[in-house]
Design an enzyme around this catalytic site. Structure first.
Site, mmCIF file in Angstrom:
data_model
loop_
_atom_site.group_PDB
_atom_site.id
_atom_site.type_symbol
_atom_site.label_atom_id
_atom_site.label_comp_id
_atom_site.label_asym_id
_atom_site.label_seq_id
_atom_site.Cartn_x
_atom_site.Cartn_y
_atom_site.Cartn_z
ATOM 1 N N HIS A 1 0.781 -1.238 0.000
ATOM 2 C CA HIS A 1 0.000 0.000 0.000
ATOM 3 C C HIS A 1 0.805 1.274 0.000
ATOM 4 C CE1 HIS A 1 -4.216 -1.310 0.524
ATOM 5 N NE2 HIS A 1 -3.624 -2.434 0.901
ATOM 6 N N LYS B 1 -8.987 13.983 3.302
ATOM 7 C CA LYS B 1 -8.096 12.821 3.381
ATOM 8 C C LYS B 1 -7.259 13.016 4.628
ATOM 9 C CE LYS B 1 -6.497 13.940 -0.782
ATOM 10 N NZ LYS B 1 -6.389 12.679 -1.473
ATOM 11 N N ARG B 2 -6.535 11.997 5.045
ATOM 12 C CA ARG B 2 -5.663 12.182 6.194
ATOM 13 C C ARG B 2 -4.728 13.371 5.964
ATOM 14 N NH1 ARG B 2 -6.311 8.629 10.764
ATOM 15 N NH2 ARG B 2 -4.195 9.285 11.272
ATOM 16 N N LYS C 1 0.609 14.361 1.103
ATOM 17 C CA LYS C 1 -0.644 14.697 0.426
ATOM 18 C C LYS C 1 -0.746 16.199 0.130
ATOM 19 C CE LYS C 1 -3.269 10.767 2.377
ATOM 20 N NZ LYS C 1 -3.896 10.123 1.208
ATOM 21 N N THR D 1 -8.041 6.401 -2.935
ATOM 22 C CA THR D 1 -9.380 5.913 -3.275
ATOM 23 C C THR D 1 -10.341 7.083 -3.287
ATOM 24 O OG1 THR D 1 -9.734 5.392 -0.942
ATOM 25 C CG2 THR D 1 -9.075 3.592 -2.384
ATOM 26 N N LYS E 1 -13.678 8.192 -5.780
ATOM 27 C CA LYS E 1 -15.009 8.462 -5.236
ATOM 28 C C LYS E 1 -15.529 9.806 -5.733
ATOM 29 C CE LYS E 1 -13.409 7.043 -1.023
ATOM 30 N NZ LYS E 1 -13.342 6.994 0.434
HETATM 31 C C1 PLP Z 1 -11.885 7.310 0.830
HETATM 32 C C2 PLP Z 1 -11.552 7.683 2.198
HETATM 33 C C3 PLP Z 1 -10.221 7.909 2.585
HETATM 34 C C4 PLP Z 1 -9.070 7.805 1.610
HETATM 35 O O1 PLP Z 1 -8.909 9.041 0.957
HETATM 36 P P1 PLP Z 1 -7.624 9.336 0.060
HETATM 37 O O2 PLP Z 1 -7.966 10.630 -0.601
HETATM 38 O O3 PLP Z 1 -7.513 8.218 -0.916
HETATM 39 O O4 PLP Z 1 -6.480 9.436 0.975
HETATM 40 C C5 PLP Z 1 -9.943 8.264 3.886
HETATM 41 N N1 PLP Z 1 -10.929 8.383 4.791
HETATM 42 C C6 PLP Z 1 -12.219 8.197 4.464
HETATM 43 C C7 PLP Z 1 -13.261 8.368 5.493
HETATM 44 C C8 PLP Z 1 -12.574 7.838 3.165
HETATM 45 O O5 PLP Z 1 -13.859 7.626 2.849
#
Ligand code: PLP
Length: 801
Positions: free
Chosen positions: A357, A528-529, A534, A636, A640
Site C-alpha cells: 500500500h 483525506k488524512r 498529500k 481511493t 469516489k
Molecule cells: C476514501 C476515504 C479515505 C481515503 O482518501 P484518500 O484521498 O484516498 O487518501 C480516507 N478516509 C475516508 C473516510 C474515506 O472515505
C-alpha cells in the site's frame, strides 16, 4: 436537526428510488413495535430517538438472519475456495442504510417509519461510524468487503466509544474462542520443536453480517476481542499477587482495545506487534479448523492432506500488518501438523498473496529482532530459517553478488537488527500487487487496477433513469452516459442534482457547524488524512495566493470558491497538527475580511470519517488530489469524487493516472511534476529557496505565514512549518506551486461556463467503470486467487415474522 419531510418531498424520494418493496410496510411496522417493546423494553411515551434507531436496526437485522444462515449452509454444501482478507483495519462506516439498500428495504422502511411518525434520516444519523480504520487502506478493506465479498474476513477488533450503546449488528461467538500464545521459549525435543511456557490470551470472535447487493448472500466480517483466560496468572498468586493478577487480566485484554491511529506511518510498539500476531494466530486456527471440518475435507477416518489447503483457501494480506500469517502458518504446519519444511513452505506460498500500500519509507514495517525474540521466539527461528534458504537460493542464482544478498535479506543489519516485513511478504507469497498501476510499476510488479465501492457514495447523483439500474452492478454501463454528453436536458439534470447536493451539504454545515456558505460558489474540496506527502500545504499556498489577488483587485470578477479541507492528523504527528492549525488560521483571516466577502471561504472540516465523506463527496465540484508524484500508492478518495461528479485537479500520481486515461487527460486538471521529473529533481538537488526567491507571489505567501499575518497573536507560530518548507521539504511543495496556480486559473475559468463544466463532469462519470470494487475483486479472483468470479444469487428465505 433534519426537518420533517413534506408529503411532496416523500413522493419525490419514492419516485426516485422506485416503489419496490413497499408492500412490506405493515410487517415492518409490527416488527418495529415488537422490538421497541421486547428488545428495548420501552413504550412510545419514554422511548428516545436512540431507542427508535435500535428498533429500526433490529427490524432490518431480522431480514439478514435467514440469509446469513443460508449463506453459510450454501458454502458448506458447495465447499468453494474461501478467501480470507486479513487486515488490521476495516473502515466500515454505518451499517443501517447500506443494509437497507442491499436488501431492497429502503423504501418500505422509509414508509413504515413515516407512518409511525418518525423521520428515517434522523434515525440513521444516530448510528455511530464503525471507525476501525485510519484512511484509504482501511476504507479499501471495508469497500471490498461491502462490494462483493466471498466469505470470512477476520480482523482485530474494536476500540472507541463507538460501542458505548452496544452494537446491534454483531454477534459474539464464544464457542469459537481460540487461545493465542505469547512470550515463552523454544524447546527442541525428539518429537520436534515445541513453544513452551507461553502466556495465553483468548481470542473471542465477533461476527458482523455483510450483505451482498440484492443477491441474498450475507458474508461475515469476523473481528477478534482479547479475553484473559479464567486462570490468568492466578495459579502463581500469593496474598499480594492476587490483586496484581486481576489487574494483569486487563493488560491482557488491552490487546484489542485500541487501533493505532497512524496512516502511512510505522510505530514499532510491542502492543502493535501483539495485535498483529493476535489477529493472525486466531484467524489461522480458524482457517485450519474450518478446512478440517469441511464437507469434502477430512473426517477423523480420512487423513487430511494439507497440501490441498491452497485449493480451498486464499489468504490476502492487506499490507504487511498481517505478515505474521506466513511464519505462523509455517509453525502450524511444521510444528503442529508435522508437515516437512519444503512441503509446508510450498503450501504457504501457494496460499498467501500480498498487497503493498505504500512506498513511503517511514510506513514500512521493520520490527527489531529483540522484540521478536522476547514476544515470538519460535517465529523468529522460523523467519531465520526462511531467510537462510532464501539467501541460499539467491547466492546460487547470483554467485558472489553480496550487495544483492544484503538488499534482499529479510534481516537488516545495523545498530538495531530488524526484520523487513515487506521482504517476508514478497518471499512468502505467490502474488504481490500494488494498488494502482503506477504504484505497481514503482514496486516492480504486475498491475491491478483501483478500487471504488460504487454503492456507498453513489446514492445521490445518478438516479437519472437514462441508463437504468444496471450501473450499480456494472459500472461499465456508465459509458452509455457519453451518448448524452451533448443532450442539453441531460446536462441540466446533472447540474441540478449537483446543485441539490450542494444545498443539502450547505444546510448540514449550517446545522452542525454553524457556518454559512454560498451554495453557488465552487466547492473546492480536499478531504483525506493530513499528511505532508498529500500536500495540504500546497492547497494553503493557493488559498493565500487567491486571497492576495482578490485584495489587489477587489473589483475583478473572481470565481467564488468555498475551499473545504478535512482530515484527521495522527496524535503524534506534530507537523500534521500544525498544518490543521494553519488552515484554521488562514480561515480566520480570510473569512472575516469584508473585502473578500463570500468570494472566498476556507473551512476546516473536523472529524472527517466515512459518514462525512458520504455527505461531502456528492456535493463537491472540485477534488484536490495533489500529492507529490510517486508518493500516493493509489488513493481511493480520488475515484469516489470522480464517480460523484467532481472534477479533479491533480498530479500524475496513484490512480489519478488511470483516471486521466479513462476520462481523457483533457477532462482532468493535471499539473506538476511527473515521477521522472521528481527523480530528476532529486538527482539535481531540490532547492526550495530558489523558487521562493524567483516567484513573487510564492514569496509573499510564505512571508505572510512566517511573519504571523495569519496568527497575529502568535507571530512565530508557523516558523517550524516554514522552515520545513524552505529547508527540508521531502515533498517539494514549491516545485509544483507555479503550475498548480496556473492550473487553478483554468479551473476558475471553466467554472464560469456551467455547461462546459458539466460536460466535463459527464465525461468523468462515464469513465469510472474501471474503478468499481466488483471489478477489483473479479481481477483479484482470477489473477491471484485462481477462481472464477461469480455473480451468483441464492434463494431468498421467508421474511421474518
Ligand atoms: C476514501 C476515504 C479515505 C481515503 O482518501 P484518500 O484521498 O484516498 O487518501 C480516507 N478516509 C475516508 C473516510 C474515506 O472515505
Amino acid at each position: 436537526m433534519a426537518k420533517p419531510l413534506t408529503d411532496q418531498d416523500r413522493r419525490k424520494q419514492i419516485s426516485v428510488r422506485g416503489l419496490a418493496g413497499v408492500e412490506n410496510v405493515a410487517d415492518l411496522k409490527t416488527n418495529f413495535n415488537r422490538h421497541l417493546h421486547f428488545t428495548l423494553v420501552k413504550d412510545r411515551n419514554v422511548a428516545t430517538k436512540r431507542d427508535y434507531y435500535f428498533a429500526l436496526a433490529n427490524t432490518v437485522r431480522d431480514h439478514l438472519v435467514g440469509r446469513w444462515i443460508r449463506t453459510q449452509q450454501h458454502y458448506y454444501e458447495k465447499d468453494p475456495k474461501r478467501v480470507y482478507y486479513l487486515s488490521l483495519e476495516f473502515y466500515m462506516g454505518r451499517t443501517l442504510q447500506n443494509t437497507m439498500v442491499n436488501l431492497a428495504l429502503e423504501n418500505a422502511c422509509d414508509e413504515a417509519t413515516y407512518q409511525l411518525g418518525l423521520d428515517m434520516e434522523e434515525l440513521q444519523d444516530i448510528e455511530e461510524d464503525a471507525g476501525l480504520g485510519n484512511g484509504g487502506l482501511g476504507r479499501l478493506a471495508g469497500e471490498l468487503l461491502i462490494g462483493r465479498c466471498h466469505l470470512v474476513f477476520p480482523q482485530v477488533e474494536e476500540a472507541d466509544d463507538w460501542l458505548r450503546y452496544g452494537n446491534p449488528w454483531e454477534k459474539a461467538r464464544p464457542e469459537y474462542m481460540r487461545p493465542v500464545h505469547f512470550y515463552g521459549r523454544v524447546e527442541h525435543t525428539a518429537d520436534g520443536v515445541k513453544w513452551v511456557d507461553t502466556q495465553v490470551v483468548l481470542a473471542l470472535p465477533y461476527d458482523t453480517p455483510v450483505p451482498g447487493y440484492r443477491n441474498n448472500i450475507v458474508n461475515t466480517m469476523r473481528l477478534w476481542s482479547a479475553k484473559a483466560p479464567c486462570d490468568f496468572n492466578l495459579k502463581d498468586f500469593n496474598v499480594g499477587g492476587y490483586i496484581q493478577a486481576v489487574l494483569d487480566r486487563n493488560l491482557a485484554e488491552n490487546i484489542s482495545r485500541v487501533l493505532y491511529p497512524n496512516d502511512n506511518f510505522f510505530e514499532g510498539k510491542e502492543l502493535r506487534l501483539k495485535q498483529e500476531y493476535f489477529v493472525v494466530a486466531a484467524t489461522l486456527q480458524d482457517i485450519i479448523r474450518r478446512f478440517k471440518a469441511s464437507k469434502f475435507g477430512s473426517t477423523e477416518f480420512v487423513r487430511l492432506d494439507l497440501s490441498t489447503l491452497p485449493d480451498k483457501v486464499a489468504i490476502q494480506l492487506n499490507d504487511t500488518h498481517p505478515a505474521l500469517a506466513i511464519p505462523e502458518l509455517m509453525r502450524l504446519l511444521v510444528d503442529i501438523e508435522k508437515v516437512p519444511w519444503e512441503k509446508a513452505w510450498d503450501i504457504v506460498i501457494r496460499t498467501c498473496a500480498y498487497t503493498n500500500h505504500t512506498v513511503l519509507p517511514e510506513a514500512l514495517e521493520r520490527w527489531p529482532v529483540d522484540l521478536f525474540q522476547n514476544l515470538l521466539p519460535r517465529h523468529l527461528d522460523i523467519i531465520y530459517e526462511i531467510n537462510r534458504r532464501h539467501l541460499e537460493r539467491i547466492s546460487k542464482l547470483y554467485p558472489g553478488d553480496t550487495d544483492r544478498i544484503c538488499r534482499m535479506s529479510l534481516i537488516e543489519e545495523g545498530d538495531v537488527k530488524k526484520i523487513n516485513m515487506a521482504h517476508l511478504c514478497i518471499v512468502g507469497s505467490h502474488a504481490v500487487n500494488g494498488v494502482a498501476r503506477i504504484h505497481s510499476d514503482i514496486i516492480k510488479n504486475t498491475a491491478l487496477a483501483g478500487h471504488v465501492q460504487p454503492r456507498s457514495c453513489l446514492t445521490h447523483l445518478l438516479n437519472l433513469q437514462k441508463i437504468g439500474e444496471d450501473y450499480i452492478r456494472d459500472l461499465d454501463q456508465l459509458k452509455k452516459l457519453l451518448d448524452f454528453v451533448n443532450d442539453d436536458a441531460f446536462i441540466r439534470d446533472v447540474a441540478k442534482i449537483k446543485q441539490e447536493n450542494k444545498m443539502k451539504f450547505a444546510a448540514h454545515l449550517e446545522a452542525h457547524y454553524k457556518v454559512k456558505i454560498n451554495p453557488s460558489s465552487m466547492f473546492d474540496v480536499q478531504v483525506k488524512r493530513i499528511h505532508e506527502y498529500k500536500r495540504q500545504l500546497l492547497n494553503c499556498l493557493h488559498i493565500i495566493t487567491l486571497y492576495n489577488r482578490i485584495k489587489n483587485e477587489p473589483n475583478k470578477q473572481w470565481t467564488p470558491r468555498t475551499i473545504m479541507i478535512g482530515g484527521k492528523a495522527a496524535p503524534g504527528y506534530h507537523t500534521a497538527k500544525m498544518i490543521i492549525k494553519l488552515i484554521t488560521s488562514i480561515g480566520d483571516i480570510v473569512n472575516n475580511d469584508p473585502v473578500v466577502g463570500d468570494r472566498l471561504k476556507v473551512i476546516f472540516l473536523e472529524n472527517y470519517r466515512v459518514t462525512l465523506a458520504e455527505k461531502i463527496i456528492p456535493a463537491a465540484d472540485l477534488s484536490e488530489q495533489i500529492s507529490t508524484a510517486g508518493t500516493e500508492a493509489s488513493g481511493t478518495g480520488n475515484m469516489k469524487f470522480m464517480l460523484n461528479g467532481a472534477l479533479t485537479i491533480g498530479t500524475m500520481d496513484g490512480a489519478n493516472v488511470e483516471m486521466a486515461e479513462e476520462a481523457g487527460e483533457e477532462n482532468l486538471f493535471i499539473f506538476g511534476m511527473r515521477v521522472h521529473d521528481v527523480e530528476a529533481l532529486d538527482k539535481k538537488g531540490y532547492d526550495a529557496v530558489s523558487y521562493y526567491n524567483r516567484v513573487p507571489e510564492l514569496k509573499q505567501a510564505v512571508d505572510q505565514i512566517a511573519g504571523g499575518f495569519f496568527s497575529p497573536s502568535q507571530p512565530g507560530l508557523f516558523k517550524d512549518l516554514v522552515n520545513m518548507l524552505m529547508h527540508h521539504d521531502r515533498f517539494k511543495v514549491f516545485a509544483d506551486y507555479e503550475d498548480y496556480i496556473r492550473c487553478q486559473e483554468r479551473v476558475s475559468a471553466l467554472y464560469k461556463n456551467p455547461k462546459e463544466w458539466t460536460k466535463m463532469v459527464i465525461h468523468n462519470i462515464a469513465g469510472c467503470g474501471k474503478f468499481s470494487s466488483d471489478r477489483t475483486i473479479s481481477e483479484y479472483a482470477r489473477e491471484i486467487w485462481g477462481m472464477e468470479p461469480s455473480l451468483e444469487k441464492i434463494a431468498a428465505p421467508d421474511a421474518p415474522r
